[in-house]
Motif scaffolding. Structure first.
Motif, PDB file in Angstrom:
ATOM      1  N   HIS A 169       6.586   0.044  -3.526  1.00  0.00           N
ATOM      2  CA  HIS A 169       5.810  -1.178  -3.697  1.00  0.00           C
ATOM      3  C   HIS A 169       6.003  -1.731  -5.107  1.00  0.00           C
ATOM      4  N   TYR A 222      15.127  -6.253  -1.719  1.00  0.00           N
ATOM      5  CA  TYR A 222      13.785  -6.859  -1.618  1.00  0.00           C
ATOM      6  C   TYR A 222      13.410  -7.149  -0.166  1.00  0.00           C
ATOM      7  N   TYR A 223      12.319  -6.541   0.255  1.00  0.00           N
ATOM      8  CA  TYR A 223      11.770  -6.751   1.594  1.00  0.00           C
ATOM      9  C   TYR A 223      10.486  -7.573   1.444  1.00  0.00           C
ATOM     10  N   GLY A 229       8.644  -9.275   3.634  1.00  0.00           N
ATOM     11  CA  GLY A 229       7.644  -9.216   4.698  1.00  0.00           C
ATOM     12  C   GLY A 229       7.329 -10.592   5.256  1.00  0.00           C
ATOM     13  N   CYS A 235       3.800  -5.737  -0.256  1.00  0.00           N
ATOM     14  CA  CYS A 235       2.719  -5.762   0.728  1.00  0.00           C
ATOM     15  C   CYS A 235       2.293  -4.333   1.012  1.00  0.00           C
ATOM     16  N   CYS A 242       3.309  -3.323   4.637  1.00  0.00           N
ATOM     17  CA  CYS A 242       4.747  -3.050   4.759  1.00  0.00           C
ATOM     18  C   CYS A 242       5.096  -1.728   4.084  1.00  0.00           C
ATOM     19  N   GLN A 243       4.527  -1.508   2.898  1.00  0.00           N
ATOM     20  CA  GLN A 243       4.775  -0.267   2.178  1.00  0.00           C
ATOM     21  C   GLN A 243       4.312   0.932   2.994  1.00  0.00           C
ATOM     22  N   THR A 266       8.885  -3.497  -1.669  1.00  0.00           N
ATOM     23  CA  THR A 266       7.912  -4.290  -0.926  1.00  0.00           C
ATOM     24  C   THR A 266       6.893  -4.870  -1.896  1.00  0.00           C
ATOM     25  N   CYS A 292       8.045  -5.244   9.976  1.00  0.00           N
ATOM     26  CA  CYS A 292       7.772  -3.798  10.045  1.00  0.00           C
ATOM     27  C   CYS A 292       6.886  -3.437  11.228  1.00  0.00           C
TER      28      CYS A 292
END
Length: 297
Positions: free
Chosen positions: A126, A6-7, A9, A78, A81-82, A76, A43
């Motif tokens: 995403h 899990y990123y 952001g 976001c 970010c994606q 992601t 990112c």
């Protein structure tokens, strides 16, 4: 059980902490396991490449490598970010085939920092695509406890989600339907309007504020005129420009708007019967009371 690296952001951990909260609540309700990449870096939101493409690629190669070390897809929530990380992933996978010297240069910088190398063995995905393609809308429909009957939802995709990557495996970048299909799945009515696939104006806001607010105001007015009770977005930066800045937008365009804007996991979680109090809806600038009353919540 689905499992992702899990990123979250930056924005979801700061200005839009309700997104971080609602993503956690939603994924727990759906039995989706998230392993948060706490060592991940920003990112860059597309700004690194203004100075150096190599910088953007190296920073995000490291982010992707963190997910690869877990043998998991990078998730992601976001659009920005994606778009950024997903496009870096595409570019580096292409370099593996056609420009191995460039990938070696990227990995050389990672090695100097004692980081794992980029291998190109995972996928950047995403939350929207995870719900549609991995979890599945049929299964999601089975989880719905509180159908959002009568709620008119207008999608706002965010341009990074749709057009930053060369290949969009899960939707049409110019005529998308993923969000609208989610709306139908949870019992809401999708509202179509011109601006749903356009830019929210956030990238202009730091140097052309009035133009940014006029752009956002146009989108909001179009959605209202089309009959929307709310906008729903998979991008926290779009949420900031369209929701938290709505009072300022109203002053610029000279019109009252008061259109609620929900993060995607907030909408889906409401349909799963999760209390609005657990989703950070009270953090919004524009009151969500009208849509909650319409839903009997």
């Amino acid at each position: 059980m689905l499992k992702y690296a899990y990123y979250p952001g930056c924005v979801a951990q700061g200005a839009c902490s309700e997104l971080y909260l609602s993503t956690a609540v939603l994924t727990q309700a759906l039995d989706i396991e998230l392993i948060e990449l706490k060592k991940a870096a920003c990112c860059g939101s597309g700004t690194y490449k203004e100075d150096s493409q190599l910088l953007e690629d190296t920073v995000n190669a490291r982010n992707i490598a963190l997910a690869e070390s877990l043998n998991l897809p990078l998730l992601t929530h976001c659009s920005t970010c994606q778009g950024v990380i997903g496009h870096v992933d595409e570019r580096l996978k292409e370099a593996q085939k056609n420009d191995p010297a460039y990938l070696e240069q990227v990995n050389g910088y990672l090695k100097k920092e004692h980081c794992s190398p980029y291998k190109g063995t995972t996928e950047v995905k995403h939350l929207l695509w995870a719900l549609v393609a991995d979890y599945g809308l049929d299964k999601l429909k089975e989880k719905v406890k509180n159908k959002l009957t009568g709620l008119n939802c207008a999608a706002f995709y965010g341009c990074y989600l749709l057009r930053s990557q060369d290949n969009l495996a899960y939707d049409n970048p110019f005529q998308p339907e993923s969000l609208e299909n989610v709306f139908r799945t949870v019992g809401a009515n999708p509202i179509y309007y011109k601006g749903r696939t356009q830019c929210c104006g956030w990238p202009l806001s730091s140097y052309a504020t009035e133009q940014s607010f006029k752009m956002a105001g146009n989108h909001l007015q179009e959605a209202i005129e089309a009959g929307a009770d709310c906008l729903v977005t998979p991008c926290p930066l779009c949420h900031l420009n369209l929701e938290s800045r709505q009072p300022e937008i109203e002053k610029v365009i000279g019109k009252k708007l008061k259109l609620p804007v929900l993060h995607l996991p907030q909408l889906v979680a409401l349909a799963l019967g999760i209390s609005p109090d657990k989703l950070g809806l009270n953090r919004h600038v524009v009151s969500n009371k009208p849509i909650l009353e319409k839903l009997g919540l």
